[in-house]
Design a protein around this motif. Structure first.
Motif, PDB file in Angstrom:
ATOM      1  N   ARG A 144       0.844  -1.191   0.000  1.00 41.73           N
ATOM      2  CA  ARG A 144       0.000   0.000   0.000  1.00 41.73           C
ATOM      3  C   ARG A 144       0.880   1.243   0.000  1.00 41.73           C
ATOM      4  N   ASN A 192      -0.752   9.869   3.047  1.00 40.35           N
ATOM      5  CA  ASN A 192      -0.414  11.273   2.790  1.00 40.35           C
ATOM      6  C   ASN A 192       0.647  11.453   1.715  1.00 40.35           C
ATOM      7  N   TRP A 197      -1.658   4.265  -8.187  1.00 35.54           N
ATOM      8  CA  TRP A 197      -2.827   3.905  -7.368  1.00 35.54           C
ATOM      9  C   TRP A 197      -3.595   2.758  -8.018  1.00 35.54           C
ATOM     10  N   VAL A 245      -4.601  -0.773  -6.386  1.00 37.62           N
ATOM     11  CA  VAL A 245      -5.980  -1.198  -6.135  1.00 37.62           C
ATOM     12  C   VAL A 245      -6.427  -2.331  -7.081  1.00 37.62           C
ATOM     13  N   TYR A 246      -6.089  -2.193  -8.339  1.00 39.11           N
ATOM     14  CA  TYR A 246      -6.695  -3.103  -9.319  1.00 39.11           C
ATOM     15  C   TYR A 246      -5.744  -4.082  -9.999  1.00 39.11           C
ATOM     16  N   GLN A 250      -5.941 -15.445   5.599  1.00 39.59           N
ATOM     17  CA  GLN A 250      -6.193 -15.145   7.008  1.00 39.59           C
ATOM     18  C   GLN A 250      -6.703 -16.414   7.686  1.00 39.59           C
ATOM     19  N   ARG A 274      -6.829 -15.996  13.689  1.00 34.94           N
ATOM     20  CA  ARG A 274      -7.219 -14.750  13.013  1.00 34.94           C
ATOM     21  C   ARG A 274      -6.026 -13.953  12.497  1.00 34.94           C
ATOM     22  N   TRP A 302      -3.293 -12.833   9.774  1.00 33.98           N
ATOM     23  CA  TRP A 302      -3.023 -12.840   8.339  1.00 33.98           C
ATOM     24  C   TRP A 302      -1.639 -13.442   8.142  1.00 33.98           C
ATOM     25  N   ARG A 326      -7.517   6.656  10.476  1.00 32.76           N
ATOM     26  CA  ARG A 326      -7.136   6.147   9.147  1.00 32.76           C
ATOM     27  C   ARG A 326      -8.245   5.298   8.537  1.00 32.76           C
ATOM     28  N   GLU A 382     -10.449   0.360  -0.288  1.00 32.56           N
ATOM     29  CA  GLU A 382      -9.407   1.126  -0.977  1.00 32.56           C
ATOM     30  C   GLU A 382      -9.894   1.645  -2.325  1.00 32.56           C
ATOM     31  N   ASP A 383     -10.911   1.002  -2.902  1.00 31.28           N
ATOM     32  CA  ASP A 383     -11.390   1.470  -4.198  1.00 31.28           C
ATOM     33  C   ASP A 383     -12.407   2.604  -4.066  1.00 31.28           C
ATOM     34  N   ALA A 399     -18.445  -9.274  10.355  1.00 35.48           N
ATOM     35  CA  ALA A 399     -17.281 -10.160  10.196  1.00 35.48           C
ATOM     36  C   ALA A 399     -16.273  -9.552   9.226  1.00 35.48           C
ATOM     37  N   LEU A 458     -14.229  -6.693  10.810  1.00 35.38           N
ATOM     38  CA  LEU A 458     -13.187  -7.173  11.721  1.00 35.38           C
ATOM     39  C   LEU A 458     -11.955  -7.638  10.936  1.00 35.38           C
ATOM     40  N   SER A 459     -12.189  -8.427   9.879  1.00 38.10           N
ATOM     41  CA  SER A 459     -11.075  -8.892   9.042  1.00 38.10           C
ATOM     42  C   SER A 459     -10.326  -7.721   8.417  1.00 38.10           C
ATOM     43  N   GLU A 483      -8.182  -6.088  10.998  1.00 34.50           N
ATOM     44  CA  GLU A 483      -7.036  -6.953  11.285  1.00 34.50           C
ATOM     45  C   GLU A 483      -6.003  -6.886  10.162  1.00 34.50           C
ATOM     46  N   TYR A 484      -6.503  -6.793   8.949  1.00 31.53           N
ATOM     47  CA  TYR A 484      -5.610  -6.696   7.787  1.00 31.53           C
ATOM     48  C   TYR A 484      -4.689  -5.485   7.921  1.00 31.53           C
ATOM     49  N   GLN A 491      -2.289  -5.818  11.034  1.00 35.01           N
ATOM     50  CA  GLN A 491      -1.244  -6.845  10.974  1.00 35.01           C
ATOM     51  C   GLN A 491      -0.280  -6.636   9.807  1.00 35.01           C
ATOM     52  N   LEU A 492      -0.821  -6.152   8.691  1.00 32.89           N
ATOM     53  CA  LEU A 492      -0.001  -6.117   7.487  1.00 32.89           C
ATOM     54  C   LEU A 492       0.422  -4.724   7.049  1.00 32.89           C
ATOM     55  N   TRP A 495      -0.087  -1.469   8.829  1.00 30.10           N
ATOM     56  CA  TRP A 495       0.441  -0.561   9.858  1.00 30.10           C
ATOM     57  C   TRP A 495       0.748  -1.324  11.139  1.00 30.10           C
ATOM     58  N   ASP A 516      -5.422  11.772   5.477  1.00 32.03           N
ATOM     59  CA  ASP A 516      -5.581  10.670   4.538  1.00 32.03           C
ATOM     60  C   ASP A 516      -6.358   9.555   5.240  1.00 32.03           C
ATOM     61  N   PHE A 517      -7.050   8.754   4.478  1.00 27.37           N
ATOM     62  CA  PHE A 517      -7.749   7.605   5.054  1.00 27.37           C
ATOM     63  C   PHE A 517      -7.891   6.526   3.989  1.00 27.37           C
ATOM     64  N   ILE A 518      -8.272   5.376   4.408  1.00 23.62           N
ATOM     65  CA  ILE A 518      -8.375   4.246   3.477  1.00 23.62           C
ATOM     66  C   ILE A 518      -9.358   4.589   2.364  1.00 23.62           C
ATOM     67  N   GLY A 519      -8.917   4.459   1.135  1.00 24.49           N
ATOM     68  CA  GLY A 519      -9.802   4.680  -0.014  1.00 24.49           C
ATOM     69  C   GLY A 519      -9.863   6.113  -0.491  1.00 24.49           C
TER      70      GLY A 519
END
Lengths: 89, 998
Positions: free
Chosen positions: A27, A31, A39, A43-44, A58, A64, A66, B683, B705-706, B733, B736-737, B740-741, B744-745, B747, B885-888
């Motif tokens: 990713r 910022n 991008w 994304v795609y 996962q 739980r 990943w 975020r 993200e899209d 559900a 939550l995943s 976690e994504y 864990q991956l 940040w 900034d934020f997801i998507g």
């Protein structure tokens, strides 16, 4: 059904996991200015290799976590699994 | 009827237990231990069905899983089941079965006219004939073909039987309990390995049940019995009969179907009919044996023509003579074993051997017994229609091309042996690269891909001595690696007859001037001539030939026909068999009931059912439930004869006028804890979260993200580093995943933990103008005034001794609160609310009223956040932070997402204020425009506005912002409705949001 070695729990059946796509996608940093192309690639755009593929799974019905799985998409052979924080080699 | 073909003594059946059964309406008798096939043969019944294409009479060809003919319809326990092989179905008292593919009866079948039309029904006939005119397909061709074809009928009733799934792990799975299976299981078990030994038949022992051999000074069968008894006593061994390992999947996962009840008149209470085993094995030993292959000759499908090994099995296992004047037609020594068995039981067989001068121990024995042996002889054609009456036989030249003078021999059965085909299905399914073994004219397993080893006849090893030796050794070797124990086992002495070489001969040439059908595939009526046509028409790949001719298809999957088909193709193409190759073996090896595959996941068991801790109260108060994902939620509480419409209107109105209470336990709840929790939420959500004080809630929207909206909900800061997030019921559900994504991956540096707390809390939404008064009664010690607990505020309270969380949040748009208590106290809370709410005219409300309230308020939910909309579309763009900034976020710059005429949520009201608008309808400009009428948007949710007392809907409409005040049409071709409508604001009630803050 695949048999996947969760680095935290050991060998578990595929039905405990859910698939999470290409593990090599990074990713862009928050910022940070990114071009449309960068991008879109994040994304795609994905390659769909026949053969070795690093992918995310996962352990949904387990710890739980990943995890990263190095798998052959043609033979389904799993070479190695990694924890989320381990760099894939 | 008497069992006139049953010999006086012998066989493995229980003659003390006579069993009656019905076939095609006639009552017969058999014995315990019979199959339907052996019992019918004991009664002299050879005609069991009609063939698939030509409706030719069908008898029995084999004695087990390879059977291509004797497929019957079974009636058991008030149910009917098609596709049952009579050779596998064990007899039970009261069994009923009937023939398939014949009408009006098996003896007189009108479809047999196809037999006389066969010249017009060659390979590919259906493809060529039923192509045009196109319009004929549905009305004429398809119904005709459907009626004429098929093997049996499926039941249309709900299957009452129970099927189970079982997951098992073992060190070594052994498929097949013949000599190699027993030997390898024994040595592996002795080394302490966890072994599963599976046998598809009811009896263990495989070929040892019928062969005349000695192992360690006992008969083969006695040796097998002794080994099985010993294995059964060992704690590390599971021995299963009636269990077919039918599929070999990735990573040494095999699936086995255990028939638990098929051999019983009725399934025992709480027992399954079948049990499907998912077995993960460290090593797999395939000892599936071999299947005898036929020799192809004229009319070789006539009832009475059968595999010589089957005739021997019927005699040795079931004590049944398949005929009294048998002809044995063989190209190898196996046929002699059958002939000798006949002779021993006082029947005089004639042996036709295609070889000119075969010499071996067993042939000498046959000669000594005085059996009539004709060398260099073949069967040219069987004669007889519903049963073999005689055989045209002839001598054959050394090059197998020229027939001598034809002579007719009277006989009542022809037992054929064309040598043996290893059963390599499981090995091939595992990914094994099979190879052709010239020595035996058949494919055998080659290089393994997974941890599997094929042993014995399945590996092309046809001598018992070598089979036992290799199997004992392999079992020992593999188990030693796993258990690191080594118990030496002495391999017993074997006494068996030595075989001479078989004749590489598989098809009798047609005599001059004759055009007998010579069948390759007996289940699908594929003859030599059909394959010849396919090749003439240019089909080359064996896979194409298979599909064009149907060779090797259907329920037997060509177990007796594939190899002869390959021989023919290779002969015509002038290639060697290995270069033709075989078709792919795919699971299942033999048909498996759909019920067994589905297991217990049927009806309400197809998904889990989740109930709130207040569920019983709802039930006691006439709640009508609705499935909300996996949850059961009250849709409305029925009073008297109320309809859904009336009840939901009443409940919603009461919320607007007084106060209502709704069970919101199902909302997803996630605890977000840690020093970086605020940063993480900042975020994840599109709006700002860094400054939310403790004791405050905030509404948030999260994107993928899209840029598409993923979910929305309120999150409350419970304490410094503790947030309580809520999600929609459906997305709980996934959210939550998702969290976690990122933790864990993406940040991992953020110090945050997330955990689902959905089950920990029971929730009640108290909504309506009188809700504060009620809340005060519930929490007399808490300041719940507008100042003490303002909109989006949070306090903890004491509900008569029960700790409660009180959130001032609103989905209904009214002054509202949500009270959470620990799940076990859910019903206590609910009853208190109802009890104290009585003076405020409280009514519980269900999801239908809940929807009504949120729709007329213009609050979005799952039907708008449908995975296709961005924040702007839902009028949520005010929640997009420009500062962070934020997801998507980056995706929201996409051209389509910033387009001027972007779709947007609007309200829709019918002009007549009466006609309700179906959800999912399209909005169009002109109701009379030619099709396809351009769609401007769609109705996402509809209700009857209780505030305005007319229908109201939400829609996602192109350029929605500019469309307010426009008149459009709602079209629902599905409901055949065209409704003129006006576009209004999506906020139909209290557009300024004053009530929630009152």
């Amino acid at each position: 059904m695949l048999h996947i070695k969760c680095p935290h729990c050991g060998m578990r059946s595929q039905n405990e996991f859910s698939y999470g796509g290409d593990a090599t996608v990074k990713r862009p940093e928050l910022n940070k200015e990114v071009t449309d192309q960068e991008w879109d690639n994040f994304v795609y755009n994905r390659v769909s290799p026949r053969g070795k593929h690093f992918e995310l799974w996962q352990h949904l019905s387990g710890c739980r976590q990943w995890i990263k799985v190095e798998r052959d998409t043609a033979t389904h052979e799993i070479f190695k699994t990694y924890k989320a924080n381990e760099e894939i080699a | 009827m008497t069992q006139s073909y049953r010999i006086e003594t012998g066989g493995l059946i229980n003659r003390n237990k006579k069993i009656s059964f019905k076939f095609n309406g006639v009552t017969y008798f058999g014995y315990e231990g019979d199959t339907l096939a052996s019992a019918l043969l004991a009664n002299g019944v050879h005609l069991v069905g009609r063939s698939f294409k030509y409706h030719r009479p069908r008898g029995f060809f084999g004695a087990g899983v390879d059977e291509p003919y004797a497929v019957v319809q079974l009636y058991r326990n008030g149910e009917t089941e098609p596709n049952i092989k009579a050779t596998e179905q064990e007899l039970f008292e009261g069994l009923k079965a009937s023939s398939v593919n014949c009408w009006p009866s098996v003896n007189f079948d009108i479809g047999a006219i196809n037999n006389f039309l066969k010249i017009f029904l060659p390979a590919g006939f259906y493809y060529k004939t039923f192509m045009w005119p196109k319009s004929f397909w549905y009305k004429i061709y398809e119904p005709f073909i459907r009626k004429a074809a098929g093997l049996g009928v499926a039941s249309t009733k709900h299957d009452k039987e129970r099927y189970e799934h079982k997951y098992e792990y073992c060190d070594i799975l052994i498929a097949g309990s013949g000599p190699s299976g027993l030997a390898s299981a024994y040595s592996a078990a002795k080394n302490g390995a966890k072994v599963i030994l599976a046998e598809d038949k009811p009896r263990y022992g495989g070929s040892l049940l019928t062969s005349d051999v000695n192992i360690g000074n006992q008969s083969g069968k006695d040796w097998a019995d002794a080994i099985i008894s010993e294995l059964k006593e060992m704690p590390n061994v599971t021995v299963k009969n009636r269990s077919q390992v039918f599929g070999y999947y990735d990573h040494n996962m095999l699936v086995m179907s255990e028939k638990v009840s098929d051999h019983l008149p009725k399934t025992k209470k709480y027992h399954p009919n079948k049990r499907l085993w998912y077995i993960r094995a460290k090593e797999v030993l395939i000892s599936s044996g071999s299947i005898e292959r036929p020799i192809v000759f004229g009319n070789n499908d006539t009832p009475g023509v059968m595999l010589s090994s089957a005739a021997k099995e019927y005699l040795k296992v079931y004590g049944v003579l398949v005929g009294r004047k048998p002809l044995v037609f063989t190209n190898n020594d196996s046929g002699y074993e059958t002939a000798i068995e006949f002779k021993k039981h006082g029947v005089e067989p004639i042996v036709l051997d295609s070889r000119s001068n075969p010499q071996s121990e067993i042939i000498d024995e046959a000669k000594n017994l005085g059996i009539n042996i004709k060398n260099s002889h073949v069967v040219v054609a069987a004669q007889g229609y519903k049963k073999v009456k005689s055989a045209d036989v002839a001598t054959i030249s050394e090059d197998k091309k020229t027939l001598g003078k034809i002579e007719n021999i009277i006989c009542d059965c022809i037992c054929v042996s064309g040598f043996w085909t290893p059963t390599i299905h499981l090995a091939s399914q595992s990914g094994n690269k099979t190879k052709f073994n010239e020595e035996i004219d058949a494919f055998v397993p080659g290089v393994s891909k997974q941890n599997e080893t094929t042993l014995g006849a399945a590996n092309g090893v046809f001598t018992l001595e070598e089979t036992l030796k290799t199997s004992f050794e392999k079992g020992e070797e593999l188990s030693k690696k796993i258990t690191e124990k080594d118990n030496e086992i002495s391999i017993p002495n074997v006494v068996e007859k030595k075989y001479s070489k078989h004749d590489k001969f598989w098809c009798v040439p047609l005599p001059k001037g004759k055009s007998y059908k010579r069948f390759l595939d007996f289940q699908n009526d594929v003859a030599v001539s059909d394959v010849e046509i396919a090749l003439r028409e240019g089909y080359r790949s064996i896979e194409h030939v298979k599909r064009y001719t149907t060779l090797g298809m259907a329920t037997d999957q060509g177990k007796t026909s594939n190899l002869n088909g390959l021989q023919l193709v290779s002969e015509i193409e002038n290639k060697v068999v290995p270069s033709v190759g075989h078709t792919t073996f795919r699971p299942p090896y033999t048909p498996i009931s759909i019920g067994a595959i589905v297991g217990r996941e049927v009806g309400k068991h197809s998904k889990p059912t989740r109930k709130s801790p207040i569920h019983n109260w709802h039930e006691e108060h006439n709640a009508v439930f609705v499935d909300a994902g996996v949850w059961l939620r009250p849709r409305y509480y029925k009073r008297g004869n109320e309809t859904l419409f009336e009840a939901s209107k009443r409940e919603a109105k009461n919320v607007r006028m007084n106060v209502g209470v709704c069970d919101v336990t199902t909302l997803g709840k996630i605890d977000v804890k840690g020093p970086d929790a605020a940063e993480f939420l900042n975020r994840v959500y599109t709006n700002a979260w860094l400054k939310l004080p403790v004791g405050k809630a905030r509404y948030g929207v999260m994107l993928r993200e899209d840029g598409i909206v993923m979910d929305d909900g309120t999150t409350t800061r419970i304490s410094e580093n503790h947030y309580h997030m809520t999600t929609t019921t459906a997305q709980a559900a996934n959210v939550l995943s998702h969290l976690e994504y990122y933790l864990q991956l993406v940040w991992p540096e953020l110090n945050v933990n997330v955990v689902s707390t959905t089950e920990q809390w029971a929730g009640a939404a108290i909504a309506g103008p009188k809700s504060r008064d009620l809340l005060q009664k519930l929490f007399p010690k808490t300041d719940v005034s507008n100042e003490g607990l303002p909109f989006m505020g949070y306090v903890e309270g004491d509900l008569f001794g029960v700790k409660a969380r009180i959130f001032r949040i609103s989905f209904s748009g009214e002054l509202a609160y949500e009270v959470n208590v620990e799940s076990d106290n859910g019903r206590f809370m609910w009853e208190k609310i109802i009890e104290l709410g009585e003076e405020f005219q409280i009514q519980p409300y269900g999801t239908e009223a809940l929807s009504t309230l949120r729709i007329e308020m213009g609050h979005v939910a799952g039907s708008e956040l449908d995975g296709r909309t961005i924040p702007y579309d839902n009028a949520l763009e005010g929640l997009l932070s420009k500062k962070k900034d934020f997801i998507g976020k980056r995706s929201l710059q996409r051209a389509a997402f910033v387009a001027e005429d972007r779709q947007r949520i609007v309200g829709v009201v019918p002009l007549d204020k009466k006609t309700s608008i179906p959800e999912g309808s399209h909005l169009v400009k002109d109701a009379n425009a030619p099709l396809p009428n351009k769609k401007l948007g769609h109705i996402s949710a509809s209700c009857w506005s209780v505030e305005h007392d007319n229908p109201f809907s939400l829609a996602i409409l192109k350029d929605g912002k500019k469309m307010i005040g426009e008149k459009l049409f709602v079209m629902s071709p599905l409901k055949n409705k065209v409704i003129p409508v006006e576009i209004v604001s999506s906020h139909y009630v209290d557009p300024k949001g004053e009530r929630v803050r009152s």
